[in-house]
Motif scaffolding. Structure first.
Motif, mmCIF file in Angstrom:
data_model
loop_
_atom_site.group_PDB
_atom_site.id
_atom_site.type_symbol
_atom_site.label_atom_id
_atom_site.label_comp_id
_atom_site.label_asym_id
_atom_site.label_seq_id
_atom_site.Cartn_x
_atom_site.Cartn_y
_atom_site.Cartn_z
ATOM 1 N N ARG A 1 0.811 -1.221 0.000
ATOM 2 C CA ARG A 1 0.000 0.000 0.000
ATOM 3 C C ARG A 1 0.843 1.270 0.000
ATOM 4 O O ARG A 1 0.409 2.294 -0.530
ATOM 5 C CB ARG A 1 -0.898 0.044 1.240
ATOM 6 C CG ARG A 1 -1.990 -0.978 1.257
ATOM 7 C CD ARG A 1 -2.755 -0.858 2.553
ATOM 8 N NE ARG A 1 -3.919 -1.725 2.554
ATOM 9 C CZ ARG A 1 -5.005 -1.493 3.281
ATOM 10 N NH1 ARG A 1 -5.072 -0.435 4.056
ATOM 11 N NH2 ARG A 1 -6.015 -2.320 3.232
ATOM 12 N N SER A 2 2.003 1.205 0.638
ATOM 13 C CA SER A 2 2.772 2.427 0.879
ATOM 14 C C SER A 2 4.009 2.581 0.000
ATOM 15 O O SER A 2 4.482 3.691 -0.195
ATOM 16 C CB SER A 2 3.220 2.486 2.345
ATOM 17 O OG SER A 2 4.198 1.479 2.614
ATOM 18 N N GLU B 1 2.380 9.530 4.670
ATOM 19 C CA GLU B 1 2.185 8.443 3.706
ATOM 20 C C GLU B 1 1.871 7.116 4.399
ATOM 21 O O GLU B 1 1.026 6.351 3.923
ATOM 22 C CB GLU B 1 3.420 8.311 2.811
ATOM 23 C CG GLU B 1 3.568 9.499 1.883
ATOM 24 C CD GLU B 1 4.873 9.513 1.105
ATOM 25 O OE1 GLU B 1 5.781 8.712 1.407
ATOM 26 O OE2 GLU B 1 4.984 10.350 0.198
ATOM 27 N N LEU B 2 2.516 6.854 5.516
ATOM 28 C CA LEU B 2 2.219 5.631 6.266
ATOM 29 C C LEU B 2 0.810 5.674 6.852
ATOM 30 O O LEU B 2 0.096 4.667 6.848
ATOM 31 C CB LEU B 2 3.257 5.409 7.367
ATOM 32 C CG LEU B 2 4.657 5.042 6.880
ATOM 33 C CD1 LEU B 2 5.647 5.070 8.036
ATOM 34 C CD2 LEU B 2 4.653 3.690 6.194
ATOM 35 N N ALA C 1 -1.605 4.851 4.189
ATOM 36 C CA ALA C 1 -1.607 3.416 3.904
ATOM 37 C C ALA C 1 -2.423 2.640 4.942
ATOM 38 O O ALA C 1 -3.027 1.621 4.620
ATOM 39 C CB ALA C 1 -0.167 2.881 3.857
#
Length: 73
Positions: free
Chosen positions: A28-29, A53-54, A57
């Protein structure tokens, strides 16, 4: 508590709550499973952009990664 360890604990807890493996978060990330593992162990110093960003995700707000984790004594 050290901020790196707090972020790592929060990330690991949120990831588990979402029922995700490190490998799924990697997909996802774009961050490697090795990076995610060292982050969870408090060995990484992520940037604000990385935290954002994490969080994306995981489907959580980025503040959840840096806030108190409930285990503070």
């Amino acid at each position: 508590m050290d901020m790196r360890k707090l972020v790592g604990r929060n990330f690991a807890r949120l990831r588990r709550e979402k029922g995700l493996t490190q490998e799924q978060v990697e997909e996802r990330s774009g961050f490697s499973q090795q990076y995610l593992s060292s982050l969870e162990r408090g060995k990484r110093n992520p940037t604000v952009i990385t935290l954002y960003e994490l969080a994306q995700a995981l489907g959580v707000g980025h503040v959840e990664l840096v806030g108190p984790d409930g285990d503070e004594s």
